[in-house]
Design an enzyme around this catalytic site. Structure first.
Site, PDB file in Angstrom:
ATOM      1  N   ASP A  63      39.109 -70.120   5.119  1.00 60.69           N
ATOM      2  CA  ASP A  63      38.228 -71.016   5.872  1.00 60.69           C
ATOM      3  C   ASP A  63      39.033 -71.630   7.021  1.00 60.69           C
ATOM      4  OD1 ASP A  63      39.853 -72.836   4.641  1.00 60.69           O
ATOM      5  OD2 ASP A  63      38.282 -73.842   3.510  1.00 60.69           O
ATOM      6  N   SER A  64      38.384 -72.453   7.805  1.00 58.89           N
ATOM      7  CA  SER A  64      39.049 -72.978   9.001  1.00 58.89           C
ATOM      8  C   SER A  64      39.925 -74.188   8.700  1.00 58.89           C
ATOM      9  CB  SER A  64      37.991 -73.395  10.020  1.00 58.89           C
ATOM     10  OG  SER A  64      37.284 -74.529   9.524  1.00 58.89           O
ATOM     11  N   GLY A  65      39.695 -74.814   7.583  1.00 60.17           N
ATOM     12  CA  GLY A  65      40.426 -76.034   7.245  1.00 60.17           C
ATOM     13  C   GLY A  65      39.659 -77.287   7.610  1.00 60.17           C
ATOM     14  N   GLY A  66      38.699 -77.166   8.514  1.00 61.95           N
ATOM     15  CA  GLY A  66      37.964 -78.350   8.975  1.00 61.95           C
ATOM     16  C   GLY A  66      37.145 -79.009   7.888  1.00 61.95           C
ATOM     17  N   PHE A  67      36.419 -78.189   7.137  1.00 60.75           N
ATOM     18  CA  PHE A  67      35.550 -78.737   6.097  1.00 60.75           C
ATOM     19  C   PHE A  67      36.354 -79.494   5.052  1.00 60.75           C
ATOM     20  CE2 PHE A  67      33.496 -78.303   1.932  1.00 60.75           C
ATOM     21  CZ  PHE A  67      32.324 -78.985   2.187  1.00 60.75           C
ATOM     22  N   ASP A  87      34.472 -75.263  12.907  1.00 59.20           N
ATOM     23  CA  ASP A  87      33.170 -75.784  13.319  1.00 59.20           C
ATOM     24  C   ASP A  87      33.163 -77.299  13.192  1.00 59.20           C
ATOM     25  OD1 ASP A  87      33.356 -75.688  10.583  1.00 59.20           O
ATOM     26  OD2 ASP A  87      31.301 -75.038  10.231  1.00 59.20           O
ATOM     27  N   GLN A 128      25.567 -73.666  12.724  1.00 61.08           N
ATOM     28  CA  GLN A 128      25.307 -75.058  12.345  1.00 61.08           C
ATOM     29  C   GLN A 128      23.929 -75.463  12.857  1.00 61.08           C
ATOM     30  OE1 GLN A 128      26.765 -76.958  10.326  1.00 61.08           O
ATOM     31  NE2 GLN A 128      28.818 -76.076  10.028  1.00 61.08           N
ATOM     32  N   ASP A 133      30.549 -67.954  -1.623  1.00 61.31           N
ATOM     33  CA  ASP A 133      31.766 -68.466  -2.248  1.00 61.31           C
ATOM     34  C   ASP A 133      31.440 -69.807  -2.882  1.00 61.31           C
ATOM     35  OD1 ASP A 133      31.858 -70.043   0.438  1.00 61.31           O
ATOM     36  OD2 ASP A 133      33.361 -70.987  -0.829  1.00 61.31           O
ATOM     37  N   CYS A 153      27.172 -59.934 -22.483  1.00 61.61           N
ATOM     38  CA  CYS A 153      28.289 -59.820 -21.524  1.00 61.61           C
ATOM     39  C   CYS A 153      29.346 -58.871 -22.067  1.00 61.61           C
ATOM     40  CB  CYS A 153      28.893 -61.195 -21.270  1.00 61.61           C
ATOM     41  SG  CYS A 153      30.319 -61.177 -20.171  1.00 61.61           S
ATOM     42  N   CYS A 172      32.502 -58.747 -20.999  1.00 61.22           N
ATOM     43  CA  CYS A 172      33.845 -59.170 -20.609  1.00 61.22           C
ATOM     44  C   CYS A 172      34.777 -59.277 -21.817  1.00 61.22           C
ATOM     45  CB  CYS A 172      33.811 -60.484 -19.825  1.00 61.22           C
ATOM     46  SG  CYS A 172      33.912 -61.987 -20.808  1.00 61.22           S
ATOM     47  N   CYS A 229      33.928 -62.251 -24.186  1.00 62.44           N
ATOM     48  CA  CYS A 229      32.720 -62.103 -25.012  1.00 62.44           C
ATOM     49  C   CYS A 229      32.842 -60.971 -26.030  1.00 62.44           C
ATOM     50  CB  CYS A 229      31.494 -61.899 -24.119  1.00 62.44           C
ATOM     51  SG  CYS A 229      31.121 -63.374 -23.153  1.00 62.44           S
ATOM     52  N   HIS A 258      35.508 -65.492 -18.151  1.00 61.61           N
ATOM     53  CA  HIS A 258      34.110 -65.126 -18.398  1.00 61.61           C
ATOM     54  C   HIS A 258      33.214 -65.500 -17.211  1.00 61.61           C
ATOM     55  CE1 HIS A 258      30.074 -64.882 -20.020  1.00 61.61           C
ATOM     56  NE2 HIS A 258      29.915 -66.106 -19.541  1.00 61.61           N
TER      57      HIS A 258
END
Ligand SMILES: [Zn+2]
Ligand SMILES: [Zn+2]
Lengths: 415, 398
Positions: B91-95, B145, B188, B265, B303, B305, B308, B333
């Site tokens: 990510d940009s780091g801004g958030f 942004d 945005q 994400d 599941c 996995c 499970c 899981h």
């Protein structure tokens, strides 16, 4: 020379070689394990049956069958799982889905569950646990063992620290023998019973207990009451007095000796199986074992001793000198961690308190410590154990002589 | 441009694609686990590969603080540093600054904030954000942004949208590795369709390798949320990947995929695992609950996995929130669940049975047929008939 007995139908043990002295190399056979396990051997410490940070899918990356003995404290399960549920699931193998691992059960884990001698009485042993202080009676303990069905288990012991009165120490031996008989009477079929031996820092009591326990028809022996305040110097004599009175053909397991030097003391006295909290403490402290495994050379490590916490045995991966170090913890190490990650990455993970640091360190340290046991076995088989031990201890002393004169080898001061 | 995006199948607006990135060929729709500090909490990189993880996300703000982007660069980039062979996004780091630091302030120059190290005022400009991300070396990097909370209204939203458009040009100009890293622009404009429209058009004009829909997952109501997604996906180019940032919950991912989004994400699967919650087709399962103590079933019987297949709810119950292994196994899981969901979305679209998949998904989550109204509305726009799993209005109100 294989041990046979009526209580255990499954475990087999045979001594294969003696070095000069009591140190011995043997074979422990458990039907569940993929291959016989060579002794002296390490039991991996667990939390509720799994290593603290190594998830079950990563366990097979450790050396096999060396890593297939897991130490379990039944007391851990009091925090959240009932005996009934464990029974219903089908015991430890089913519960933990580790079908080719051998479980070795005894109450004390030397980390979270410790004997609390003041609280013990003639009805049962007291322990400090994550659920507070608990008094465990033989009948309750045997219910846990019956539901968990470990391959090996030790009878309930009344462990006391080194500094208790003679009277209290005697009482601990009397109770431990009485509980031994009670546990044997209640023992389920299938598991191998290890009779508990205590006796504190008294040679007479150690001898009395060992002789009395040796009379019982059991699969092996669990030696307790060590790592509870006795000095490093008085230990060899106490260990020898115990092993002297035990039949040679049965395995001996000891609790509370964790440091490499302590393991060597136990091996020298003829002990075969060890639990250890060493890996756990190293891992939590951000340390990685680095000592050479093939030959214990004195100047093998090139790590500056000025570097905080590092010595000839281990490195502190928190140290800033590793910030840009793109080499593995140990060059040539075959463990998952060294095959995949650098010192720089682990240094970063430690700096930002990420759990992967502990996962990677526990894997490497376990791998490395199992290698230490392999070196011990090789030295015994080649008849040079005493020399191996001397070299190992010497390399440590050379270094400590510079750093400090205090050689009280308490676990925390070294870790 | 350092990616290829080939649509393999469609159902109305939904699409399944193959996204070829410098480090991995990914199948969309896809979920990207968040590995904030160069690790997904409690999992090794080999475990991530094993459960089918295709892209992981790194947080630029955290990585720039420790171990620093200069160090990552010196050691050969984040892929090499953490030994992750597959794709990566930063990510940009801004958030992170705006959400983690109280004293962040946004001006035309960039985001000013107080250094968490020494308290001194610092400035993150679009140029710097890109420079840092160029050093980290992810397959996809995000433009800086102007982030505003979705719950804010008024002229600040408009200002932020226009500033985001001005900053994208500075990001493009600063981007030094366009043939190895793909710069995504972020749409945005808050909940205002007019502003979103201007922003989408502005970004599309720049012909970027991919586009993200930002400013969501911040507490706005669900109906506004899906409408923004639907509006943006409709206006974004067909042949470029679309990434809805910070989303999310399995239900949100299914809805957004139906509306034509491709990438997601969220920290939720791993974070909720640490608190003892498992993701299951029925919703969530709280392993801390007393009733789990003698439940001998797996977390999710359907599941496949490692957890499970091997462990009971009772055993996991005894571990969660007490032992590290509890969060390790539950994170495993939960991420498996999200990645399996991604695979199911992809294959059901490719195989032309996407509506059936959506209905099955909704039926398990809402067995009484009480599918939320916003989901019904979104599915109508997506052209997915979910009447078979919705109870008649009268009985749903009972
Ligand atoms: Zn290693
Ligand atoms: Zn699962």
């Amino acid at each position: 020379m294989s041990g046979s007995n009526s209580t255990s139908t499954s475990m087999k043990f045979a001594v294969r070689a003696w070095s000069n002295g009591r140190a011995r190399a043997g074979i422990l056979h458990l039907p569940c394990c993929p291959a016989p396990i060579e002794t002296p051997s390490l039991l991996l410490s667990t939390r509720k049956g799994l290593p603290p940070f190594i998830s079950p899918d990563l366990l097979p990356s450790l050396p096999s069958p060396d890593s297939h003995l897991l130490q379990v404290s039944p007391l851990h399960f009091l925090e959240g799982l009932s005996i009934k549920t464990i029974s219903k699931i089908g015991g430890l193998h089913q519960l933990l889905a580790l079908h080719d691992y051998g479980f070795v059960a005894f109450p004390r884990d030397s980390i979270q569950c410790l004997p609390e001698a003041k609280g013990s009485n003639k009805t049962g042993a007291s322990f400090e646990t994550p659920c507070g202080r608990l008094l465990i009676k033989p009948v309750e303990y045997m219910e846990m063992i019956s539901s968990m069905r470990p391959e090996l288990w030790a009878t309930l012991a009344d462990e006391v620290p080194a500094w208790v009165t003679e009277k209290r120490n005697k009482a601990s031996v009397d109770r431990t023998i009485k509980w031994l008989d009670e546990c044997i009477a209640l023992s389920p079929a299938g598991g191998a019973v290890f009779g508990s031996i205590v006796g504190g820092s008294s040679s007479e009591e150690r001898q009395r207990c060992a002789q009395e326990v040796a009379r019982r028809n059991i699969a092996g022996y669990w030696i307790g009451g060590f790592g509870l305040g006795e000095s490093m110097d008085e230990r060899p004599a106490l260990l020898n007095v115990v092993t002297e009175f035990l039949p040679e053909e049965k395995p001996r397991l000891i609790s509370g000796l964790g440091l490499p030097e302590e393991i060597l003391q136990g091996v020298a006295a003829g002990v075969d199986l060890f639990d250890s909290t060493y890996i756990y403490h190293l891992t939590l402290g951000g340390f990685a074992l680095t000592f050479p495994l093939d030959r214990m050379e004195k100047n093998a490590s090139n790590i500056a001793s000025s570097d905080a916490g590092s010595d000839l045995r281990k490195i502190s991966l928190r140290a800033t000198i590793f910030r840009k170090d793109t080499t593995p913890i140990v060059e040539g190490c075959k463990c998952y961690t060294c095959q995949n990650h650098t010192r720089a990455y682990i240094n970063h993970l430690l700096n930002v308190h990420e759990m992967l640091a502990q996962i990677l360190l526990e894997i490497h340290n376990t791998h490395h410590f199992l290698g230490f046991f392999r070196s011990i076995r090789e030295a015994i088989k080649e008849g040079r154990f005493e020399e191996f031990k001397k070299d190992f201890v010497q390399s440590r002393c050379d270094q400590l002589a510079v750093a400090a004169s205090d050689l009280s080898l308490s676990e925390m001061s070294l870790v | 441009m350092a990616l290829r995006f080939e649509v393999l199948g469609r159902f109305n607006r939904a699409r399944a694609a193959q996204l070829t990135l410098p480090h991995f060929v990914c199948q969309t729709p896809l979920f990207m686990p968040v590995g904030t500090q160069g690790t997904i909490k409690g999992l090794t990189t080999s475990q991530l590969e094993e459960i089918g993880c295709q892209i992981i996300l790194g947080n630029t703000y955290h990585l720039a603080l420790r171990p620093t982007s200069e160090l990552i660069d010196e050691l050969g980039g984040l892929h090499k540093f953490m030994n992750w062979p597959r794709a990566m996004l930063t990510d940009s780091g801004g958030f992170q600054m705006v959400s983690l630091l109280h004293l962040a302030d946004i001006t035309e120059k960039g985001v000013t904030f107080q250094s968490p190290v020494d308290g001194k005022p610092m400035l993150l400009t679009p140029e710097e954000s890109i420079q840092i991300q160029n050093r980290i070396g992810a397959d996809i990097i995000m433009a800086l942004d102007d982030v505003v909370r979705t719950t804010i209204t008024g002229p600040r939203i408009e200002e932020a949208m226009y500033r985001t458009l001005r900053w994208i040009d500075r990001c493009i100009a600063a981007h030094k590795r366009p043939h190895e890293q793909n710069l995504f622009g972020i749409v945005q404009g808050g909940l205002d369709p007019k502003l979103r429209d201007i922003c989408v058009r502005g970004l599309v004009d720049r012909n970027l390798p991919g586009y993200a829909i930002g400013g969501l997952a911040g507490g706005e109501d669900k109906d506004s949320f899906w409408r923004v997604v639907a509006q943006c996906t409709a206006a974004l180019p067909e042949d470029k990947p679309r990434y809805v940032m910070g989303v999310g919950y399995p239900l949100d991912i299914v809805v957004c995929s139906a509306l034509g989004a491709d990438m997601y994400d969220c920290v939720y699967p791993t974070r909720t695992a640490r608190f003892g919650t498992a993701l299951v087709p029925e919703g969530v399962l709280k392993l801390k609950h007393r009733a789990m103590a003698d439940d001998t079933r797996p977390i999710d019987p359907t599941c496949a996995c490692m957890v499970c297949k091997n462990y009971t709810r009772a055993y996991i119950h005894s571990l969660v929130t007490k032992d590290a292994m509890g969060s390790q196994l539950l994170s495993y899981h939960n991420l498996y669940y999200m990645l399996q969901l991604s695979r199911n979305l992809h294959s059901s679209i490719v195989q032309g049975r996407f509506p059936q998949f959506v209905c099955d998904f909704l039926q398990k989550m809402f067995p009484k047929g009480d599918v939320p109204e916003w989901v019904c509305n979104a599915m109508e726009v997506a052209g997915i008939d979910i009447s078979s799993c919705c109870a008649p209005v009268s009985s749903a109100q009972d």
